[in-house]
Design an enzyme around this catalytic site. Structure first.
Site, mmCIF file in Angstrom:
data_model
loop_
_atom_site.group_PDB
_atom_site.id
_atom_site.type_symbol
_atom_site.label_atom_id
_atom_site.label_comp_id
_atom_site.label_asym_id
_atom_site.label_seq_id
_atom_site.Cartn_x
_atom_site.Cartn_y
_atom_site.Cartn_z
ATOM 1 N N GLU A 101 2.491 0.777 4.594
ATOM 2 C CA GLU A 101 1.757 0.274 3.427
ATOM 3 C C GLU A 101 0.463 -0.421 3.875
ATOM 4 O OE1 GLU A 101 4.195 -1.819 0.534
ATOM 5 O OE2 GLU A 101 5.328 0.010 0.139
ATOM 6 N N GLU A 160 10.257 5.279 1.154
ATOM 7 C CA GLU A 160 10.751 4.161 0.329
ATOM 8 C C GLU A 160 10.818 4.643 -1.117
ATOM 9 O OE1 GLU A 160 9.157 0.186 0.837
ATOM 10 O OE2 GLU A 160 8.747 0.578 2.961
HETATM 11 O O1 AHR Z 1 11.465 -2.395 0.429
HETATM 12 C C1 AHR Z 1 10.834 -3.621 0.177
HETATM 13 C C2 AHR Z 1 9.338 -3.573 0.440
HETATM 14 O O2 AHR Z 1 8.742 -2.685 -0.456
HETATM 15 C C3 AHR Z 1 8.910 -3.069 1.786
HETATM 16 O O3 AHR Z 1 8.917 -4.046 2.756
HETATM 17 C C4 AHR Z 1 7.511 -2.589 1.539
HETATM 18 O O4 AHR Z 1 7.135 -1.549 2.385
HETATM 19 C C5 AHR Z 1 7.531 -2.209 0.076
HETATM 20 O O5 AHR Z 1 6.487 -2.761 -0.626
#
Ligand code: AHR
Length: 506
Positions: A173, A307
Protein backbone atom coordinates in the site's frame (compact mmCIF):
# COMPACT_ATOMS: atom_id res chain seq x y z
CA UNK A 1 -35.66 -23.34 -11.64
CA UNK A 2 -32.25 -22.40 -13.08
CA UNK A 3 -30.02 -24.37 -15.39
CA UNK A 4 -26.28 -24.73 -14.97
CA UNK A 5 -24.61 -25.73 -18.22
CA UNK A 6 -21.05 -26.98 -17.82
CA UNK A 7 -18.79 -27.34 -20.82
CA UNK A 8 -16.49 -30.16 -19.79
CA UNK A 9 -14.98 -30.47 -23.24
CA UNK A 10 -12.54 -27.60 -22.89
CA UNK A 11 -10.53 -26.24 -20.00
CA UNK A 12 -10.29 -22.49 -19.60
CA UNK A 13 -7.45 -21.71 -17.19
CA UNK A 14 -5.53 -23.26 -14.35
CA UNK A 15 -6.65 -22.36 -10.83
CA UNK A 16 -3.51 -21.46 -8.90
CA UNK A 17 -3.72 -22.95 -5.39
CA UNK A 18 -2.52 -19.56 -4.11
CA UNK A 19 -5.97 -18.12 -4.87
CA UNK A 20 -6.86 -19.77 -1.56
CA UNK A 21 -4.09 -17.89 0.25
CA UNK A 22 -4.06 -16.11 3.61
CA UNK A 23 -2.56 -13.07 5.24
CA UNK A 24 -1.09 -12.73 8.74
CA UNK A 25 0.03 -9.38 10.09
CA UNK A 26 1.50 -8.25 13.39
CA UNK A 27 -1.89 -6.87 14.24
CA UNK A 28 -4.05 -7.50 17.31
CA UNK A 29 -4.15 -11.20 18.16
CA UNK A 30 -3.32 -12.58 14.72
CA UNK A 31 0.32 -13.54 15.23
CA UNK A 32 0.51 -13.43 19.03
CA UNK A 33 -2.05 -15.80 20.61
CA UNK A 34 -3.67 -16.69 17.27
CA UNK A 35 -0.69 -18.45 15.71
CA UNK A 36 2.18 -18.14 18.12
CA UNK A 37 2.01 -18.62 21.87
CA UNK A 38 5.68 -19.26 22.60
CA UNK A 39 7.40 -22.46 23.63
CA UNK A 40 6.61 -21.99 27.33
CA UNK A 41 2.86 -21.53 26.93
CA UNK A 42 0.31 -23.85 28.57
CA UNK A 43 -1.50 -23.83 25.25
CA UNK A 44 -0.38 -26.97 23.39
CA UNK A 45 2.25 -25.94 20.85
CA UNK A 46 5.15 -27.17 18.78
CA UNK A 47 8.06 -24.73 18.88
CA UNK A 48 5.63 -22.03 19.95
CA UNK A 49 3.00 -22.63 17.21
CA UNK A 50 -0.51 -23.59 18.35
CA UNK A 51 -1.22 -27.20 17.52
CA UNK A 52 -5.00 -26.74 17.20
CA UNK A 53 -4.61 -23.88 14.73
CA UNK A 54 -1.90 -25.52 12.64
CA UNK A 55 -3.93 -28.75 12.38
CA UNK A 56 -7.08 -26.90 11.29
CA UNK A 57 -5.17 -24.89 8.68
CA UNK A 58 -3.64 -28.03 7.24
CA UNK A 59 -7.09 -29.62 6.98
CA UNK A 60 -8.26 -26.52 5.13
CA UNK A 61 -5.20 -26.90 2.87
CA UNK A 62 -3.67 -23.44 3.29
CA UNK A 63 -1.46 -22.95 0.20
CA UNK A 64 0.45 -19.74 0.99
CA UNK A 65 0.87 -17.31 3.88
CA UNK A 66 1.70 -13.63 3.58
CA UNK A 67 3.65 -11.95 6.43
CA UNK A 68 4.50 -9.60 8.27
CA UNK A 69 2.00 -7.00 6.94
CA UNK A 70 0.13 -4.96 5.70
CA UNK A 71 0.96 -1.53 6.97
CA UNK A 72 3.22 -3.16 9.55
CA UNK A 73 5.51 -4.39 6.75
CA UNK A 74 6.65 -0.92 5.75
CA UNK A 75 7.75 -0.22 9.32
CA UNK A 76 9.21 -3.64 9.98
CA UNK A 77 12.95 -3.91 10.36
CA UNK A 78 13.72 -7.58 10.11
CA UNK A 79 16.90 -7.47 12.17
CA UNK A 80 14.74 -6.56 15.20
CA UNK A 81 13.24 -10.04 14.98
CA UNK A 82 16.29 -12.33 14.91
CA UNK A 83 18.72 -13.60 17.55
CA UNK A 84 18.09 -14.45 21.20
CA UNK A 85 14.54 -13.47 22.08
CA UNK A 86 15.44 -11.72 25.32
CA UNK A 87 17.70 -9.38 23.34
CA UNK A 88 15.20 -8.54 20.61
CA UNK A 89 14.06 -4.95 20.35
CA UNK A 90 10.76 -4.00 21.94
CA UNK A 91 9.04 -1.52 19.65
CA UNK A 92 5.70 0.23 19.42
CA UNK A 93 3.24 -1.09 16.88
CA UNK A 94 2.24 2.36 15.70
CA UNK A 95 -0.38 1.18 13.23
CA UNK A 96 -2.23 -1.28 15.35
CA UNK A 97 -3.23 -0.26 18.85
CA UNK A 98 0.10 1.31 19.90
CA UNK A 99 0.98 -1.87 21.78
CA UNK A 100 4.46 -3.20 22.49
CA UNK A 101 5.80 -5.54 19.83
CA UNK A 102 8.49 -7.67 21.41
CA UNK A 103 9.60 -9.22 18.11
CA UNK A 104 9.48 -12.72 19.58
CA UNK A 105 7.94 -13.82 16.28
CA UNK A 106 10.42 -13.00 13.52
CA UNK A 107 11.96 -14.55 10.45
CA UNK A 108 12.91 -17.90 12.02
CA UNK A 109 9.46 -18.25 13.57
CA UNK A 110 7.71 -17.45 10.29
CA UNK A 111 9.57 -20.20 8.47
CA UNK A 112 8.96 -22.62 11.35
CA UNK A 113 5.25 -21.88 11.03
CA UNK A 114 5.12 -22.30 7.26
CA UNK A 115 7.14 -25.52 7.57
CA UNK A 116 4.54 -26.89 10.00
CA UNK A 117 1.73 -25.74 7.70
CA UNK A 118 3.45 -27.13 4.60
CA UNK A 119 2.58 -23.97 2.66
CA UNK A 120 4.37 -21.49 0.43
CA UNK A 121 5.93 -18.32 1.83
CA UNK A 122 5.10 -14.75 0.88
CA UNK A 123 7.33 -12.23 2.65
CA UNK A 124 6.34 -8.58 2.34
CA UNK A 125 9.44 -6.39 2.39
CA UNK A 126 9.75 -2.82 3.63
CA UNK A 127 10.05 -0.21 0.90
CA UNK A 128 8.30 2.64 2.73
CA UNK A 129 10.78 3.15 5.58
CA UNK A 130 13.48 0.57 4.90
CA UNK A 131 16.50 0.74 2.65
CA UNK A 132 17.43 -1.22 -0.43
CA UNK A 133 20.34 -2.68 1.51
CA UNK A 134 18.11 -3.79 4.35
CA UNK A 135 15.77 -5.58 1.97
CA UNK A 136 18.56 -7.14 -0.02
CA UNK A 137 20.29 -8.38 3.14
CA UNK A 138 17.02 -9.91 4.32
CA UNK A 139 16.81 -11.85 1.04
CA UNK A 140 20.43 -12.94 1.53
CA UNK A 141 19.71 -13.96 5.14
CA UNK A 142 16.71 -16.01 4.15
CA UNK A 143 17.90 -17.65 0.95
CA UNK A 144 21.67 -17.67 0.48
CA UNK A 145 23.50 -20.95 0.98
CA UNK A 146 27.26 -20.57 1.36
CA UNK A 147 29.68 -18.14 2.92
CA UNK A 148 28.31 -14.61 3.26
CA UNK A 149 27.77 -12.19 6.12
CA UNK A 150 24.03 -12.82 6.23
CA UNK A 151 24.24 -16.59 5.77
CA UNK A 152 26.80 -16.65 8.60
CA UNK A 153 24.49 -14.62 10.81
CA UNK A 154 21.63 -17.03 10.08
CA UNK A 155 23.87 -19.94 11.05
CA UNK A 156 24.90 -18.18 14.28
CA UNK A 157 21.19 -17.80 15.02
CA UNK A 158 20.71 -21.53 14.75
CA UNK A 159 19.65 -22.14 11.14
CA UNK A 160 22.38 -23.16 8.78
CA UNK A 161 20.10 -24.14 5.92
CA UNK A 162 18.47 -21.35 3.92
CA UNK A 163 14.71 -21.22 3.53
CA UNK A 164 12.59 -20.84 0.42
CA UNK A 165 10.97 -17.50 -0.22
CA UNK A 166 8.32 -18.14 -2.87
CA UNK A 167 7.02 -14.57 -3.14
CA UNK A 168 8.30 -11.19 -2.06
CA UNK A 169 6.15 -8.09 -1.83
CA UNK A 170 8.14 -4.99 -2.69
CA UNK A 171 6.30 -2.67 -0.31
CA UNK A 172 2.65 -2.63 0.71
CA UNK A 173 0.00 0.00 0.00
CA UNK A 174 2.70 2.49 -0.96
CA UNK A 175 -0.09 4.82 -2.12
CA UNK A 176 -1.08 5.05 1.58
CA UNK A 177 0.45 3.66 4.77
CA UNK A 178 3.52 2.51 2.83
CA UNK A 179 4.79 6.01 2.16
CA UNK A 180 1.97 8.00 0.52
CA UNK A 181 3.77 7.86 -2.81
CA UNK A 182 2.57 8.85 -6.21
CA UNK A 183 2.44 6.00 -8.73
CA UNK A 184 5.34 7.13 -10.88
CA UNK A 185 7.54 7.66 -7.83
CA UNK A 186 6.65 4.27 -6.39
CA UNK A 187 7.22 2.60 -9.74
CA UNK A 188 10.73 4.03 -9.96
CA UNK A 189 11.38 2.82 -6.43
CA UNK A 190 10.00 -0.58 -7.39
CA UNK A 191 12.40 -0.76 -10.32
CA UNK A 192 15.29 -0.03 -7.99
CA UNK A 193 14.34 -2.27 -5.06
CA UNK A 194 13.41 -5.28 -7.16
CA UNK A 195 16.86 -5.17 -8.77
CA UNK A 196 18.37 -6.27 -5.46
CA UNK A 197 15.99 -9.16 -4.83
CA UNK A 198 18.68 -11.66 -5.79
CA UNK A 199 17.97 -15.15 -6.98
CA UNK A 200 20.94 -17.06 -5.62
CA UNK A 201 22.34 -20.00 -7.54
CA UNK A 202 20.40 -23.18 -7.06
CA UNK A 203 17.27 -21.44 -5.80
CA UNK A 204 13.96 -21.26 -7.64
CA UNK A 205 13.32 -17.63 -8.65
CA UNK A 206 11.52 -15.53 -6.06
CA UNK A 207 8.26 -14.19 -7.50
CA UNK A 208 8.24 -10.41 -7.16
CA UNK A 209 5.02 -8.61 -6.35
CA UNK A 210 4.68 -4.93 -7.13
CA UNK A 211 2.30 -2.77 -5.09
CA UNK A 212 -0.88 -2.39 -7.08
CA UNK A 213 -3.98 -0.29 -6.67
CA UNK A 214 -6.39 0.46 -3.90
CA UNK A 215 -9.87 -0.56 -5.07
CA UNK A 216 -10.67 1.31 -8.30
CA UNK A 217 -7.58 3.49 -8.53
CA UNK A 218 -7.02 2.85 -12.23
CA UNK A 219 -4.68 5.83 -12.38
CA UNK A 220 -2.30 3.94 -10.07
CA UNK A 221 -2.39 0.76 -12.16
CA UNK A 222 -1.85 2.62 -15.41
CA UNK A 223 0.98 4.82 -14.15
CA UNK A 224 2.82 2.10 -12.26
CA UNK A 225 2.80 -0.18 -15.29
CA UNK A 226 3.66 2.63 -17.67
CA UNK A 227 6.65 3.68 -15.54
CA UNK A 228 7.79 0.14 -14.93
CA UNK A 229 7.67 -0.95 -18.54
CA UNK A 230 8.38 2.26 -20.37
CA UNK A 231 11.29 1.69 -22.78
CA UNK A 232 12.23 -1.62 -21.16
CA UNK A 233 9.63 -4.21 -22.10
CA UNK A 234 12.40 -6.60 -23.10
CA UNK A 235 13.52 -6.69 -19.47
CA UNK A 236 10.11 -7.75 -18.26
CA UNK A 237 11.00 -11.34 -17.55
CA UNK A 238 11.66 -11.80 -13.85
CA UNK A 239 11.06 -8.12 -13.21
CA UNK A 240 7.48 -8.28 -12.03
CA UNK A 241 5.51 -11.47 -11.42
CA UNK A 242 2.51 -9.98 -9.72
CA UNK A 243 0.65 -6.74 -9.17
CA UNK A 244 -1.38 -6.55 -5.98
CA UNK A 245 -4.96 -5.34 -5.58
CA UNK A 246 -6.61 -4.51 -2.26
CA UNK A 247 -10.36 -4.32 -1.89
CA UNK A 248 -12.31 -4.58 1.37
CA UNK A 249 -16.09 -4.81 1.57
CA UNK A 250 -17.51 -2.22 3.97
CA UNK A 251 -21.09 -3.22 4.80
CA UNK A 252 -22.63 0.12 5.83
CA UNK A 253 -21.61 3.58 4.66
CA UNK A 254 -19.59 3.33 1.49
CA UNK A 255 -16.10 4.70 2.03
CA UNK A 256 -16.80 5.77 5.63
CA UNK A 257 -14.32 3.93 7.79
CA UNK A 258 -15.97 5.27 10.95
CA UNK A 259 -19.27 3.55 10.30
CA UNK A 260 -18.61 0.18 8.82
CA UNK A 261 -21.45 -1.60 10.60
CA UNK A 262 -21.72 -4.50 13.02
CA UNK A 263 -20.42 -7.95 12.12
CA UNK A 264 -23.47 -9.69 13.58
CA UNK A 265 -26.29 -7.17 13.89
CA UNK A 266 -27.46 -6.05 10.46
CA UNK A 267 -30.63 -5.75 8.42
CA UNK A 268 -31.61 -7.73 5.33
CA UNK A 269 -30.98 -4.60 3.30
CA UNK A 270 -27.43 -4.37 4.66
CA UNK A 271 -26.96 -8.07 3.95
CA UNK A 272 -27.72 -7.55 0.24
CA UNK A 273 -25.77 -4.30 0.17
CA UNK A 274 -22.72 -6.14 1.55
CA UNK A 275 -22.98 -8.90 -1.03
CA UNK A 276 -23.46 -6.40 -3.83
CA UNK A 277 -20.43 -4.40 -2.75
CA UNK A 278 -18.39 -7.53 -2.50
CA UNK A 279 -19.48 -8.52 -5.99
CA UNK A 280 -17.75 -5.34 -7.18
CA UNK A 281 -14.58 -7.45 -7.05
CA UNK A 282 -15.43 -8.86 -10.47
CA UNK A 283 -15.63 -5.39 -12.04
CA UNK A 284 -12.32 -4.45 -10.41
CA UNK A 285 -10.61 -7.52 -11.81
CA UNK A 286 -12.03 -6.84 -15.28
CA UNK A 287 -11.02 -3.18 -15.28
CA UNK A 288 -7.54 -3.54 -13.77
CA UNK A 289 -7.09 -6.63 -15.95
CA UNK A 290 -7.90 -4.58 -19.07
CA UNK A 291 -5.13 -2.10 -18.17
CA UNK A 292 -2.72 -4.95 -17.47
CA UNK A 293 -3.56 -6.45 -20.87
CA UNK A 294 -2.10 -3.37 -22.55
CA UNK A 295 1.31 -4.03 -20.99
CA UNK A 296 1.16 -7.76 -20.50
CA UNK A 297 -1.11 -9.27 -23.16
CA UNK A 298 0.18 -12.78 -22.51
CA UNK A 299 -0.87 -12.58 -18.86
CA UNK A 300 2.52 -13.35 -17.36
CA UNK A 301 1.91 -10.98 -14.47
CA UNK A 302 -0.61 -12.20 -11.96
CA UNK A 303 -3.17 -9.94 -10.35
CA UNK A 304 -2.59 -10.76 -6.68
CA UNK A 305 -5.62 -9.81 -4.60
CA UNK A 306 -3.53 -10.07 -1.47
CA UNK A 307 -6.00 -8.30 0.82
CA UNK A 308 -9.76 -8.82 0.58
CA UNK A 309 -12.76 -9.59 2.77
CA UNK A 310 -15.41 -7.92 4.94
CA UNK A 311 -14.25 -5.14 7.27
CA UNK A 312 -16.81 -4.34 9.99
CA UNK A 313 -16.74 -2.49 13.29
CA UNK A 314 -14.80 -4.36 15.97
CA UNK A 315 -16.62 -6.50 18.52
CA UNK A 316 -17.93 -4.26 21.31
CA UNK A 317 -15.46 -3.82 24.15
CA UNK A 318 -12.40 -4.88 22.14
CA UNK A 319 -9.39 -2.71 21.23
CA UNK A 320 -10.36 -0.72 18.10
CA UNK A 321 -6.79 -1.12 16.84
CA UNK A 322 -7.01 -4.93 16.96
CA UNK A 323 -9.71 -5.27 14.26
CA UNK A 324 -11.34 -8.25 15.96
CA UNK A 325 -14.69 -9.05 14.36
CA UNK A 326 -17.18 -11.92 14.35
CA UNK A 327 -18.00 -13.92 11.26
CA UNK A 328 -21.49 -14.97 10.12
CA UNK A 329 -23.26 -16.70 7.25
CA UNK A 330 -22.95 -13.34 5.46
CA UNK A 331 -19.18 -13.82 5.59
CA UNK A 332 -19.59 -17.36 4.23
CA UNK A 333 -21.45 -16.00 1.20
CA UNK A 334 -18.91 -13.22 0.67
CA UNK A 335 -16.13 -15.83 0.79
CA UNK A 336 -17.97 -18.23 -1.52
CA UNK A 337 -18.78 -15.53 -4.07
CA UNK A 338 -15.29 -14.04 -4.12
CA UNK A 339 -13.58 -17.41 -4.44
CA UNK A 340 -15.91 -18.19 -7.36
CA UNK A 341 -14.95 -14.85 -8.93
CA UNK A 342 -11.22 -15.60 -8.51
CA UNK A 343 -11.66 -19.06 -10.03
CA UNK A 344 -13.50 -17.60 -13.01
CA UNK A 345 -10.69 -15.09 -13.54
CA UNK A 346 -7.84 -17.49 -12.89
CA UNK A 347 -6.30 -16.57 -16.24
CA UNK A 348 -5.26 -13.30 -14.56
CA UNK A 349 -5.73 -13.77 -10.81
CA UNK A 350 -2.84 -15.90 -9.58
CA UNK A 351 -3.10 -15.29 -5.87
CA UNK A 352 -5.57 -13.96 -3.33
CA UNK A 353 -5.05 -13.63 0.42
CA UNK A 354 -8.10 -13.08 2.58
CA UNK A 355 -7.51 -10.65 5.44
CA UNK A 356 -6.69 -11.95 7.89
CA UNK A 357 -5.95 -15.48 8.98
CA UNK A 358 -7.04 -15.43 12.61
CA UNK A 359 -8.65 -12.99 15.08
CA UNK A 360 -8.48 -10.08 12.61
CA UNK A 361 -11.11 -8.98 10.05
CA UNK A 362 -12.67 -11.86 8.05
CA UNK A 363 -10.84 -14.70 9.78
CA UNK A 364 -11.13 -18.42 9.36
CA UNK A 365 -10.61 -18.95 13.09
CA UNK A 366 -11.05 -17.08 16.36
CA UNK A 367 -9.32 -17.77 19.65
CA UNK A 368 -9.92 -16.92 23.26
CA UNK A 369 -6.93 -18.06 25.29
CA UNK A 370 -6.70 -21.80 24.77
CA UNK A 371 -10.12 -21.98 23.07
CA UNK A 372 -10.35 -21.94 19.28
CA UNK A 373 -13.39 -21.89 17.01
CA UNK A 374 -13.74 -22.16 13.25
CA UNK A 375 -15.80 -19.52 11.49
CA UNK A 376 -18.28 -19.97 8.60
CA UNK A 377 -15.53 -18.62 6.32
CA UNK A 378 -13.28 -21.51 7.41
CA UNK A 379 -15.78 -24.08 6.17
CA UNK A 380 -16.11 -22.36 2.80
CA UNK A 381 -12.34 -22.43 2.29
CA UNK A 382 -12.29 -26.07 3.31
CA UNK A 383 -15.08 -27.06 0.91
CA UNK A 384 -13.48 -25.09 -1.92
CA UNK A 385 -10.03 -26.65 -1.43
CA UNK A 386 -10.81 -29.09 -4.25
CA UNK A 387 -10.52 -26.24 -6.76
CA UNK A 388 -6.84 -25.75 -5.89
CA UNK A 389 -4.65 -26.80 -8.80
CA UNK A 390 -7.66 -27.82 -10.90
CA UNK A 391 -8.65 -26.43 -14.30
CA UNK A 392 -11.53 -24.03 -14.67
CA UNK A 393 -14.40 -25.25 -16.85
CA UNK A 394 -16.68 -22.81 -18.55
CA UNK A 395 -20.11 -22.72 -16.95
CA UNK A 396 -23.25 -20.71 -17.51
CA UNK A 397 -26.32 -20.20 -15.36
CA UNK A 398 -29.44 -19.86 -17.46
CA UNK A 399 -32.62 -18.50 -15.91
CA UNK A 400 -30.79 -17.22 -12.86
CA UNK A 401 -32.84 -14.63 -10.98
CA UNK A 402 -31.63 -11.71 -8.95
CA UNK A 403 -31.85 -10.75 -5.28
CA UNK A 404 -31.63 -7.40 -3.48
CA UNK A 405 -33.37 -4.27 -4.66
CA UNK A 406 -32.28 -1.25 -6.67
CA UNK A 407 -28.59 -0.53 -6.31
CA UNK A 408 -28.19 -3.72 -4.27
CA UNK A 409 -29.46 -6.07 -6.96
CA UNK A 410 -27.13 -8.99 -7.71
CA UNK A 411 -27.39 -12.50 -9.16
CA UNK A 412 -29.24 -14.98 -6.98
CA UNK A 413 -26.88 -17.84 -7.69
CA UNK A 414 -23.17 -17.58 -8.35
CA UNK A 415 -21.01 -20.53 -9.31
CA UNK A 416 -17.66 -21.80 -10.49
CA UNK A 417 -16.70 -25.22 -11.81
CA UNK A 418 -13.36 -26.97 -12.17
CA UNK A 419 -11.96 -30.35 -13.13
CA UNK A 420 -9.00 -31.84 -11.29
CA UNK A 421 -6.22 -34.02 -12.69
CA UNK A 422 -8.23 -37.18 -11.90
CA UNK A 423 -11.20 -35.94 -13.90
CA UNK A 424 -13.31 -35.14 -10.83
CA UNK A 425 -15.50 -32.08 -11.37
CA UNK A 426 -16.08 -29.68 -8.47
CA UNK A 427 -19.06 -27.32 -8.51
CA UNK A 428 -19.36 -24.56 -5.92
CA UNK A 429 -22.49 -22.45 -5.76
CA UNK A 430 -23.76 -19.68 -3.54
CA UNK A 431 -27.47 -19.02 -3.12
CA UNK A 432 -27.49 -15.36 -2.17
CA UNK A 433 -31.22 -15.27 -1.44
CA UNK A 434 -32.58 -14.93 2.09
CA UNK A 435 -36.04 -15.95 0.90
CA UNK A 436 -35.97 -18.83 -1.53
CA UNK A 437 -34.29 -22.16 -2.18
CA UNK A 438 -33.53 -22.82 -5.83
CA UNK A 439 -33.58 -25.98 -7.91
CA UNK A 440 -30.63 -26.06 -10.29
CA UNK A 441 -30.62 -28.44 -13.22
CA UNK A 442 -26.95 -29.18 -13.89
CA UNK A 443 -26.03 -30.55 -17.31
CA UNK A 444 -22.65 -31.38 -18.80
CA UNK A 445 -21.89 -31.13 -22.50
CA UNK A 446 -19.99 -34.45 -22.49
CA UNK A 447 -21.07 -37.72 -20.84
CA UNK A 448 -23.41 -35.92 -18.43
CA UNK A 449 -25.34 -39.10 -17.63
CA UNK A 450 -22.19 -40.97 -16.64
CA UNK A 451 -21.31 -38.73 -13.70
CA UNK A 452 -22.27 -39.47 -10.11
CA UNK A 453 -21.92 -37.31 -7.03
CA UNK A 454 -18.97 -38.59 -4.98
CA UNK A 455 -18.96 -35.89 -2.30
CA UNK A 456 -21.32 -33.05 -1.41
CA UNK A 457 -21.39 -30.55 1.41
CA UNK A 458 -23.19 -27.40 2.37
CA UNK A 459 -22.79 -24.48 4.75
CA UNK A 460 -26.13 -22.82 5.43
CA UNK A 461 -28.10 -20.95 8.05
CA UNK A 462 -29.71 -17.62 8.81
CA UNK A 463 -27.81 -14.55 7.64
CA UNK A 464 -26.36 -13.62 11.05
CA UNK A 465 -25.73 -17.14 12.33
CA UNK A 466 -22.25 -17.50 13.75
CA UNK A 467 -20.13 -19.60 16.04
CA UNK A 468 -19.15 -18.52 19.53
CA UNK A 469 -16.93 -20.02 22.19
CA UNK A 470 -20.11 -21.12 24.00
CA UNK A 471 -21.79 -22.49 20.85
CA UNK A 472 -18.93 -23.34 18.49
CA UNK A 473 -20.83 -25.35 15.87
CA UNK A 474 -23.90 -23.31 14.96
CA UNK A 475 -22.54 -23.01 11.41
CA UNK A 476 -20.41 -25.75 9.93
CA UNK A 477 -20.11 -27.87 6.83
CA UNK A 478 -22.79 -30.56 6.67
CA UNK A 479 -23.21 -33.46 4.31
CA UNK A 480 -25.49 -32.41 1.47
CA UNK A 481 -28.05 -34.85 0.08
CA UNK A 482 -30.60 -32.68 -1.78
CA UNK A 483 -29.67 -33.80 -5.27
CA UNK A 484 -30.75 -36.45 -7.76
CA UNK A 485 -29.34 -37.86 -10.95
CA UNK A 486 -30.80 -36.78 -14.30
CA UNK A 487 -30.18 -37.95 -17.88
CA UNK A 488 -27.59 -35.28 -18.48
CA UNK A 489 -26.17 -34.60 -15.04
CA UNK A 490 -27.86 -33.87 -11.74
CA UNK A 491 -30.54 -31.71 -10.23
CA UNK A 492 -29.74 -29.90 -6.98
CA UNK A 493 -31.96 -28.11 -4.48
CA UNK A 494 -29.78 -25.28 -3.24
CA UNK A 495 -31.03 -23.94 0.12
CA UNK A 496 -31.45 -20.21 0.61
CA UNK A 497 -28.49 -18.42 2.21
CA UNK A 498 -26.06 -21.24 1.55
CA UNK A 499 -22.81 -22.28 -0.06
CA UNK A 500 -22.88 -25.72 -1.67
CA UNK A 501 -20.04 -27.89 -2.96
CA UNK A 502 -20.55 -31.00 -5.11
CA UNK A 503 -18.00 -33.30 -6.68
CA UNK A 504 -18.90 -35.39 -9.72
CA UNK A 505 -17.04 -38.46 -10.88
CA UNK A 506 -17.52 -40.84 -13.80
O1 AHR B 1 -5.50 -5.73 6.88
C1 AHR B 1 -5.43 -4.55 7.61
C2 AHR B 1 -4.74 -3.43 6.86
O2 AHR B 1 -5.49 -3.09 5.73
C3 AHR B 1 -3.38 -3.73 6.30
O3 AHR B 1 -2.37 -3.56 7.22
C4 AHR B 1 -3.24 -2.74 5.18
O4 AHR B 1 -2.42 -3.20 4.15
C5 AHR B 1 -4.67 -2.50 4.76
O5 AHR B 1 -4.97 -1.16 4.68
Amino acid sequence: MAKLVINNESKKSHIAPEIYGHFSEHLGRCIYEGLYVGENSDIPNVNGMRIDVVEALKEMKIPVLRWPGGCFADEYHWMDGIGPKEKRKRIINTHWGGVVEDNSFGTHEFFELTKQLGCKTYVNANLGSGTVREMSEWVEYMTFKGVSPMADLRTQNGHEEPWTVDYIGVGNENWGCGGNMRPTHYADEYRRYQTYVRNYAGNAPIQKICCGPNVDDYHWTKNVLETCFDHTPEHMHGFMDGLSLHYYTLPETEGDWNFKGSATDFTEETFYQTLKRSFFMEELINNHGAIMNQYDPNKQIGLMVDEWGIWTDVEPGTNPGFLYQQNTMRDALVAGMNLNIFNKHSDRVKMACIAQLINVLQSVMLTDGEKMIKTPTYYVFKMYRHHQDADLLSSELVGNGTVGAGKNELPKLFESVSEDKDGVITITLTNNSLEADETVDVSLTLDGGKYNVCEAQVVSGKMADHNTFEAPEVVKEQDFTAYKKTDNGISIDVPKCSVVMLRLKK
